[in-house]
Structure formats: C-alpha cells, structure tokens
Design a protein around this motif. Structure first.
Motif, PDB file in Angstrom:
ATOM      1  N   UNK A 119       0.839  -1.203   0.000  1.00  0.00           N
ATOM      2  CA  UNK A 119       0.000   0.000   0.000  1.00  0.00           C
ATOM      3  C   UNK A 119       0.876   1.256   0.000  1.00  0.00           C
ATOM      4  N   UNK A 120       1.843   1.301   0.905  1.00  0.00           N
ATOM      5  CA  UNK A 120       2.669   2.503   1.062  1.00  0.00           C
ATOM      6  C   UNK A 120       3.514   2.796  -0.181  1.00  0.00           C
ATOM      7  N   UNK A 121       4.007   1.749  -0.837  1.00  0.00           N
ATOM      8  CA  UNK A 121       4.881   1.931  -1.994  1.00  0.00           C
ATOM      9  C   UNK A 121       4.133   2.378  -3.245  1.00  0.00           C
ATOM     10  N   UNK A 122       2.886   1.945  -3.389  1.00  0.00           N
ATOM     11  CA  UNK A 122       2.246   2.100  -4.689  1.00  0.00           C
ATOM     12  C   UNK A 122       0.946   2.871  -4.708  1.00  0.00           C
ATOM     13  N   UNK A 123       0.685   3.688  -3.682  1.00  0.00           N
ATOM     14  CA  UNK A 123      -0.601   4.379  -3.597  1.00  0.00           C
ATOM     15  C   UNK A 123      -0.478   5.776  -4.202  1.00  0.00           C
ATOM     16  N   UNK A 124      -1.064   5.977  -5.371  1.00  0.00           N
ATOM     17  CA  UNK A 124      -0.880   7.230  -6.108  1.00  0.00           C
ATOM     18  C   UNK A 124      -1.434   8.437  -5.353  1.00  0.00           C
ATOM     19  N   UNK A 125      -2.513   8.257  -4.596  1.00  0.00           N
ATOM     20  CA  UNK A 125      -3.176   9.367  -3.919  1.00  0.00           C
ATOM     21  C   UNK A 125      -2.660   9.585  -2.494  1.00  0.00           C
ATOM     22  N   UNK A 126      -1.673   8.822  -2.081  1.00  0.00           N
ATOM     23  CA  UNK A 126      -1.130   8.966  -0.729  1.00  0.00           C
ATOM     24  C   UNK A 126      -0.259  10.219  -0.667  1.00  0.00           C
ATOM     25  N   UNK A 127      -0.698  11.204   0.095  1.00  0.00           N
ATOM     26  CA  UNK A 127       0.017  12.473   0.174  1.00  0.00           C
ATOM     27  C   UNK A 127       1.022  12.516   1.319  1.00  0.00           C
ATOM     28  N   UNK A 128       0.749  11.799   2.394  1.00  0.00           N
ATOM     29  CA  UNK A 128       1.697  11.786   3.505  1.00  0.00           C
ATOM     30  C   UNK A 128       1.404  10.607   4.432  1.00  0.00           C
ATOM     31  N   UNK A 129       2.483  10.079   4.993  1.00  0.00           N
ATOM     32  CA  UNK A 129       2.369   9.067   6.048  1.00  0.00           C
ATOM     33  C   UNK A 129       2.707   9.747   7.372  1.00  0.00           C
ATOM     34  N   UNK A 130       1.776   9.709   8.294  1.00  0.00           N
ATOM     35  CA  UNK A 130       2.038  10.171   9.655  1.00  0.00           C
ATOM     36  C   UNK A 130       2.585   8.971  10.433  1.00  0.00           C
ATOM     37  N   UNK A 131       3.882   9.014  10.724  1.00  0.00           N
ATOM     38  CA  UNK A 131       4.517   7.912  11.442  1.00  0.00           C
ATOM     39  C   UNK A 131       4.528   8.256  12.929  1.00  0.00           C
ATOM     40  N   UNK A 132       3.692   7.570  13.680  1.00  0.00           N
ATOM     41  CA  UNK A 132       3.536   7.861  15.103  1.00  0.00           C
ATOM     42  C   UNK A 132       4.625   7.174  15.913  1.00  0.00           C
ATOM     43  N   UNK A 133       5.208   7.931  16.848  1.00  0.00           N
ATOM     44  CA  UNK A 133       6.295   7.440  17.695  1.00  0.00           C
ATOM     45  C   UNK A 133       5.981   7.818  19.139  1.00  0.00           C
ATOM     46  N   UNK A 134       6.069   6.867  20.044  1.00  0.00           N
ATOM     47  CA  UNK A 134       5.821   7.116  21.465  1.00  0.00           C
ATOM     48  C   UNK A 134       6.912   8.055  22.000  1.00  0.00           C
TER      49      UNK A 134
END
Length: 217
Positions: A119-134
């Motif tokens: 999903x993350x590699x090939x999603x054309x409409x993905x504008x940003x990944x919010x990577x949550x970190x404790x």
C-alpha cells in the motif's frame, strides 16, 4: 496576486481550515485485509502508521472529535486490516495495522507487513504518512525499517510524537533533538515533528491544520 496576510493571520487561517475540515462528517468507507481488497478511491489520502499500541486509533479519534471512529485497544495488534475513512468528501484518513509486536501468528504479521508495504509503496493518492512514535521511547528499530522503506520509495512522511503528556520536558527535548537530527539525513522525511497527546488534546489543533493543507479543495 500578492499575499498580504501577516504570519499570525496565515497561522490563524490554517488553524481555522483544519478546524472546519475535521468538523465534517467522517465515515468508514472500506477495510482491506488483503491486496485484492484495496479500494480504488478518488481523494487524497493521509495514512497513520506506527508501532503496535503507539496510539494511532486514539489520535484519529481525537482529530475527528469522535470516541469510537477508530477502535482503540490496550491489546497490541488489534487493528488487523487497512481501514479507510472519508473526511467530509475531501480527504481519506487511513488507519494502518501496527508494525512491531502484536499478539498474532508470524504468518498473520507477515501478511499485514506485505499488505502495508505494498500500500505505502504504490498508492498514487497517498500524500503523507504520519509515522507515530511514542514520546517516551523515541525511534525504534521497527520505525527505522519503515522509514528506510519510505525513503527508498520517495513516500513523504512526518513523525508525530504521541503521549507527550506522559514524559517530562527534559526527556521530551532530548528525544525530539535526536529525531530531528536523524530526519535531516532522510530524503523523504518532512522536517517538522508534531508533538501530541490524544488524552490532553495537545497538538491536535496544529496537526489538523497541517493535514487540511493536504486535502482536496
């Protein structure tokens, strides 16, 4: 056309845009447990990723002013599919299964990992990944593995520190400094780190404003 709005005015406008967007109705539209279930959707997407039990569902609920939109649990690995939510017909919020520890079989964890990475590699409409970190623990090996993959595939991502209310200011500053130093060396990372607490509402307004800038007009 010249933009004459002062910095404070721009900030207020961004905050207001975020408030208005996240006040819209937010509805579950699809869940994908396998690759062939991934839906083709028309709007921009923002995905929420992070280690199991980092607070993804709690953050989504806080952003949308809802208690039960994304199911929360004290059991790591409870989210077992990619869940898509339509926010006001302008943006999809995507809740990803947690990476790292989960109470599930190795086969299931491997399947989730393949699904999420594809999903993350090939999603054309993905504008940003919010990577949550404790905020209490900082970056872990599993976080860096995700960051490496996003860097290689030129997928823009941003670190969101969660549970900042559960650590002291000195430790928080130390964690933040280390993360910012690491992000400076990573090509796909957004430079700004957001500090949040879903329980206390810290940083929610600012994060809404940031994500609203990624929505469809």
């Amino acid at each position: 056309m010249t933009d004459n709005m002062d910095p404070d005015g721009k900030k207020a406008a961004r905050i207001d845009a975020g408030r208005l967007l996240f006040a819209q109705e937010c509805q579950f539209v699809a869940g994908a447990a396998t690759l062939d279930m991934l839906p083709e959707l028309p709007l921009n997407e923002v995905a929420f990723s992070g280690r199991s039990n980092v607070g993804k569902s709690s953050l989504i609920n806080a952003l949308t002013n809802r208690n039960t939109l994304a199911r929360t649990s004290n059991t790591p690995g409870r989210t077992q599919q990619i869940n898509f939510f339509d926010l006001g017909g302008r943006l999809y919020l995507v809740d990803l299964p947690g990476h790292g520890y989960a109470k599930a079989s190795k086969e299931k964890i491997s399947a989730w990992t393949d699904l999420v990475n594809t999903y993350l590699k090939g999603r054309a409409k993905l504008r940003r990944v919010c990577l949550l970190v404790d905020a209490r623990h900082g970056l872990k090996v599993t976080d860096r593995e995700v960051m490496d993959m996003l860097d290689v595939n030129a997928v823009n991502y941003q670190i969101i520190l969660t549970k900042v209310d559960k650590t002291n200011q000195s430790d928080l500053k130390s964690v933040l400094k280390k993360i910012e130093q690491e992000l400076a060396k990573r090509p796909a990372a957004h430079p700004e780190v957001f500090m949040t607490s879903s329980a206390k509402g810290i940083g929610i307004e600012a994060l809404r404003a940031e994500l609203a800038s990624l929505a469809e007009e």
